[in-house]
Design a protein around this motif. Structure first.
Motif, mmCIF file in Angstrom:
data_model
loop_
_atom_site.group_PDB
_atom_site.id
_atom_site.type_symbol
_atom_site.label_atom_id
_atom_site.label_comp_id
_atom_site.label_asym_id
_atom_site.label_seq_id
_atom_site.Cartn_x
_atom_site.Cartn_y
_atom_site.Cartn_z
ATOM 1 N N GLU A 74 0.830 -1.214 0.000
ATOM 2 C CA GLU A 74 0.000 0.000 0.000
ATOM 3 C C GLU A 74 0.861 1.259 0.000
ATOM 4 O OE1 GLU A 74 -3.234 0.535 2.537
ATOM 5 O OE2 GLU A 74 -4.180 -1.366 2.004
ATOM 6 N N GLU A 75 1.954 1.243 0.761
ATOM 7 C CA GLU A 75 2.778 2.428 0.920
ATOM 8 C C GLU A 75 3.765 2.587 -0.247
ATOM 9 O OE1 GLU A 75 2.282 4.688 3.014
ATOM 10 O OE2 GLU A 75 4.114 5.883 2.823
ATOM 11 N N TRP A 76 4.392 1.470 -0.633
ATOM 12 C CA TRP A 76 5.481 1.549 -1.608
ATOM 13 C C TRP A 76 5.094 1.162 -3.035
ATOM 14 C CZ3 TRP A 76 9.429 -1.060 2.189
ATOM 15 C CH2 TRP A 76 9.903 -0.074 3.071
ATOM 16 N N GLY A 77 3.854 0.725 -3.227
ATOM 17 C CA GLY A 77 3.427 0.368 -4.582
ATOM 18 C C GLY A 77 3.982 -0.967 -5.038
ATOM 19 N N PRO A 113 15.637 -0.775 -6.045
ATOM 20 C CA PRO A 113 14.855 0.303 -5.411
ATOM 21 C C PRO A 113 14.548 1.480 -6.352
ATOM 22 C CG PRO A 113 16.767 -0.294 -4.067
ATOM 23 C CD PRO A 113 16.901 -1.030 -5.347
ATOM 24 N N GLY A 172 7.420 1.574 -6.722
ATOM 25 C CA GLY A 172 6.319 2.535 -6.877
ATOM 26 C C GLY A 172 5.481 2.122 -8.074
ATOM 27 N N ILE A 176 12.140 9.132 -11.698
ATOM 28 C CA ILE A 176 11.416 8.886 -10.451
ATOM 29 C C ILE A 176 10.211 7.992 -10.710
ATOM 30 C CG2 ILE A 176 9.971 10.065 -8.722
ATOM 31 C CD1 ILE A 176 12.121 12.369 -9.034
ATOM 32 N N THR A 177 10.041 6.975 -9.842
ATOM 33 C CA THR A 177 8.900 6.073 -10.020
ATOM 34 C C THR A 177 8.008 6.038 -8.787
ATOM 35 O OG1 THR A 177 10.318 4.255 -9.283
ATOM 36 C CG2 THR A 177 10.070 4.528 -11.655
ATOM 37 N N LEU A 178 8.461 6.668 -7.695
ATOM 38 C CA LEU A 178 7.686 6.611 -6.454
ATOM 39 C C LEU A 178 7.207 8.017 -6.073
ATOM 40 C CD1 LEU A 178 6.812 4.819 -4.014
ATOM 41 C CD2 LEU A 178 8.987 5.359 -2.945
ATOM 42 N N GLY A 179 5.932 8.100 -5.672
ATOM 43 C CA GLY A 179 5.413 9.386 -5.210
ATOM 44 C C GLY A 179 4.742 10.204 -6.305
ATOM 45 N N ILE A 230 24.564 0.637 -11.713
ATOM 46 C CA ILE A 230 23.656 1.355 -10.828
ATOM 47 C C ILE A 230 23.841 0.938 -9.377
ATOM 48 C CG2 ILE A 230 21.721 -0.274 -11.199
ATOM 49 C CD1 ILE A 230 21.025 3.396 -11.089
ATOM 50 N N LEU A 258 24.024 3.248 -6.057
ATOM 51 C CA LEU A 258 23.083 3.148 -4.937
ATOM 52 C C LEU A 258 23.805 2.876 -3.624
ATOM 53 C CD1 LEU A 258 20.018 1.247 -6.358
ATOM 54 C CD2 LEU A 258 20.309 3.669 -5.983
ATOM 55 N N SER A 308 22.544 -3.718 -3.997
ATOM 56 C CA SER A 308 21.365 -2.864 -4.211
ATOM 57 C C SER A 308 20.221 -3.579 -4.913
ATOM 58 C CB SER A 308 21.718 -1.623 -5.019
ATOM 59 O OG SER A 308 22.772 -0.958 -4.412
ATOM 60 N N LEU A 363 15.178 1.008 4.269
ATOM 61 C CA LEU A 363 14.732 1.290 2.897
ATOM 62 C C LEU A 363 14.074 2.657 2.768
ATOM 63 C CD1 LEU A 363 13.146 -1.941 1.407
ATOM 64 C CD2 LEU A 363 14.855 -0.490 0.340
ATOM 65 N N ASN A 364 13.327 3.041 3.787
ATOM 66 C CA ASN A 364 12.602 4.312 3.704
ATOM 67 C C ASN A 364 13.507 5.496 3.378
ATOM 68 O OD1 ASN A 364 9.968 5.109 3.618
ATOM 69 N ND2 ASN A 364 9.526 4.227 5.625
ATOM 70 N N LEU A 403 14.812 5.151 -0.246
ATOM 71 C CA LEU A 403 13.805 5.470 -1.269
ATOM 72 C C LEU A 403 13.573 6.975 -1.337
ATOM 73 C CD1 LEU A 403 11.269 2.550 -0.742
ATOM 74 C CD2 LEU A 403 12.794 2.894 -2.685
ATOM 75 N N ILE A 426 16.330 8.473 -3.342
ATOM 76 C CA ILE A 426 16.238 8.205 -4.787
ATOM 77 C C ILE A 426 15.080 8.982 -5.415
ATOM 78 C CG2 ILE A 426 15.862 6.433 -6.552
ATOM 79 C CD1 ILE A 426 16.972 4.378 -4.579
ATOM 80 N N HIS A 427 13.911 8.884 -4.774
ATOM 81 C CA HIS A 427 12.699 9.402 -5.428
ATOM 82 C C HIS A 427 12.190 10.723 -4.853
ATOM 83 C CE1 HIS A 427 12.214 5.619 -7.621
ATOM 84 N NE2 HIS A 427 12.477 4.986 -6.499
ATOM 85 N N LYS A 440 10.277 11.039 -2.501
ATOM 86 C CA LYS A 440 9.065 10.741 -1.724
ATOM 87 C C LYS A 440 9.030 9.263 -1.375
ATOM 88 C CE LYS A 440 6.244 14.384 -3.645
ATOM 89 N NZ LYS A 440 5.395 14.760 -4.743
ATOM 90 N N THR A 441 8.184 8.885 -0.427
ATOM 91 C CA THR A 441 8.142 7.459 -0.078
ATOM 92 C C THR A 441 6.740 6.872 -0.153
ATOM 93 O OG1 THR A 441 7.994 8.066 2.233
ATOM 94 C CG2 THR A 441 10.183 7.480 1.431
ATOM 95 N N SER A 442 5.784 7.643 -0.685
ATOM 96 C CA SER A 442 4.419 7.130 -0.754
ATOM 97 C C SER A 442 3.967 6.918 -2.188
ATOM 98 C CB SER A 442 3.464 8.133 -0.107
ATOM 99 O OG SER A 442 3.105 7.668 1.131
ATOM 100 N N HIS A 443 3.527 5.695 -2.473
ATOM 101 C CA HIS A 443 3.070 5.368 -3.819
ATOM 102 C C HIS A 443 1.793 6.123 -4.171
ATOM 103 C CE1 HIS A 443 2.263 3.106 -7.407
ATOM 104 N NE2 HIS A 443 1.180 2.536 -6.912
#
Lengths: 355, 175
Positions: free
Chosen positions: A159-162, A168, A172, A227-230, B50, B54, B95, B110-111, B114, B117-118, B120-123
């Motif tokens: 749910e949180e990370w997709g 890594p 997402g 970017i793939t998450l968020g 990569i 990482l 990685s 991981l949080n 992530l 990298i991104h 954000k951490t919420s899908h």
């Protein structure tokens, strides 16, 4: 077999059409990475696990309500090394899948616009390729195949990370969307580095023709989301499309500029490239790519009315080493390939428009 | 130009090596290049490593607070996924996550990765149709609430009322 027929057979059918904005965008690709729940990722999975992935996904596609259309399943281990390289050059599989025979496989639709790689870095990588700028369409198809597979297999999803992926950087959405752009105007006017560094600053990645770590040849760059998450798939696609449109505008302006400031000079460059390709007997991939880029620009700008503007698309893949060897039906040394490549281009350049 | 290695065949592969700011050019024929290059396959893109990049991102922790990092690392040494047996140490070197369970086991580490990298951490994206369950409905409700606010801003009250009813219907589904 005539060359025209060979090109039709050898290049993917999806490349036959010429898609929107094809003066600037060669192709669009969307890839979705997925994994199955409770099965170790391919680099740690045992033979039973990887075999189960191929079997389950293949059956899911067969069973699925919407269907994939005419397609076939190819196990990497059953493919000759040369055929694997041909598939890499056609962008149908990744170099990783070509090297890895541990129960890896590819499911490919007849027109090669849709392929599903199995047991690459992730269990499943759905890929859709279309000519020109068609991000929404490519995603729509990938999304449908994704739903089709998910009707009968359980994905690793949080749910949180997709979607949970092996690396890594894909967590997402698991989506990597990319466009391949032909930007000779920006290169010739010396603006390319400035433009591309601006692109990098908005979080998009710029790469060469064959992905990560490859250089820019033939004035072609690949632009993709990092970017793939968020961010939702829609947000990612909108941003990529927006930046692509800006690059198209810049390229259009650069071409107009070149025309205004020195039409003769530009026509000369194009004409010389056409002449060299028409008569060269030995040519390397990089030299050919540079000249083909100029010829394609000449077609786009109306200097070379007799040449089919699809020439760059056709030859982009066919002049690569594995494709040349496949065509010759034998292994070729580098020098032999340079000769073969020149022959192929000379013949192709004489295939007239609408012939 | 002939190959520097065999001095017979023409050099067709040209490298530039830069070691300690010293640039050397190497010119080889294809055969010698293959032999010298070992695993390097000149026809296939070797790709950017990569995983090194990482691991570098994970190392950022060290500079932030080395005491805390070493303490965490001491604990994470023992971290291991019970399903695929991947240890945290192995993960930080390659990685790559070994299975979906690794995400739960390594979640604390991981949080921040992530996020680096991104950003954000919420899908925010797609949810699987069949197994996504309530999350799909919850996401839809979230989107509709945003749409509702937009409609109110634009004073499109009829459409806002329709959306409000749809949201209620979906919320009932969740109960």
């Amino acid at each position: 077999m005539t060359l025209k027929k060979y090109i039709e057979d050898a290049s993917a059918k999806w490349m036959e059409g010429s898609g929107p904005d094809s003066k600037y965008v060669i192709s669009t690709r969307v890839r979705l990475a997925r994994n199955l729940k409770d099965i170790p990722h391919p680099f740690l999975a045992g033979d039973n696990d990887t075999e189960k992935v191929v079997k389950d996904v293949n059956e899911a596609i067969k069973r699925g309500s919407a269907g994939l259309g005419e397609h076939k399943l190819l196990w990497t281990r059953d493919l000759e090394p040369i055929d694997r390289k041909v598939l890499v050059e056609k962008h149908l599989i990744s170099p990783l899948l070509a090297k890895e025979d541990r129960n890896s496989a590819i499911i490919v639709r007849e027109d090669q616009a849709i392929s599903v790689m199995l047991n690459e870095e992730d269990h499943i990588r759905i890929q859709c390729l279309f000519p020109g700028l068609q991000l929404d369409k490519a995603f729509e198809y990938a999304d449908q195949i994704d739903d089709l597979i998910e009707e009968s297999v359980d994905y690793a999803f949080d749910e949180e990370w997709g979607y949970l992926t092996t690396c890594p950087t894909n967590v997402g959405t698991g989506m990597r969307a990319s466009v391949m752009l032909h930007l000779p105007g920006l290169v010739m006017t010396g603006q390319i580095n400035r433009v591309l560094s601006a692109v990098g600053q908005v979080g998009l990645a710029v790469r060469g023709l064959y992905g990560e770590g490859t250089e820019m040849v033939g004035n072609i760059v690949q632009l993709s989301n990092q970017i793939t998450l968020g961010q939702s798939e829609k947000d990612i696609l909108e941003k990529l499309e927006g930046v692509t449109r800006q690059l198209i505008d810049q390229e259009e302006k650069a071409r107009e500029d070149l025309l205004q400031k020195g039409e003769e000079k530009l026509a000369d460059k194009v004409g010389r490239a056409y002449g060299q390709l028409s008569y060269a007997r030995i040519i390397s991939t990089n030299e050919a790519m540079g000249l083909l880029s100029s010829v394609r620009l000449g077609c786009d700008m109306g200097f070379l009315k007799e040449v089919d503007s699809k020439i760059l698309n056709d030859l982009l893949v066919l002049i690569r080493p594995a494709n040349l060897q496949k065509m010759a039906e034998k292994e070729l040394t580098s020098e032999e390939r340079d000769i073969k490549r020149a022959n192929l281009i000379r013949e192709r350049i004489n295939i007239k428009k609408d012939a | 130009m002939t190959c520097e290695e065999c001095n017979k065949r023409p050099a067709t592969v040209h490298f530039t090596k830069i070691i300690n700011n010293e640039k050397t050019e190497v010119h080889l024929c294809e055969k010698c290049a293959k032999e010298k290059g070992g695993d390097l396959d000149f026809n296939v893109d070797p790709g950017f490593p990569i995983n090194h990049f990482l691991s570098g991102l994970m190392d950022v922790d060290k500079s932030l607070d080395s005491k805390q990092f070493n303490k965490d690392l001491g604990q994470s040494d023992k971290l291991q996924c019970g399903k695929c047996n991947l240890t945290y140490n192995q993960f930080s070197q390659i990685s790559r996550l070994g299975c979906s369970n690794c995400f739960t086991v390594f979640s604390k580490h991981l949080n921040p990765l992530l996020k680096r990298i991104h950003g954000k951490t919420s899908h925010m994206g797609k949810v699987p149709k069949r197994t996504g369950g309530n999350l799909r409905v919850k996401k839809r409700i979230g989107e509709m609430k945003e749409e509702l606010q937009e409609c109110i801003k634009r004073e499109e009250f009829e459409r806002a009322a329709e959306i409000r009813d749809e949201i209620r219907k979906l919320e009932n589904e969740l109960d």
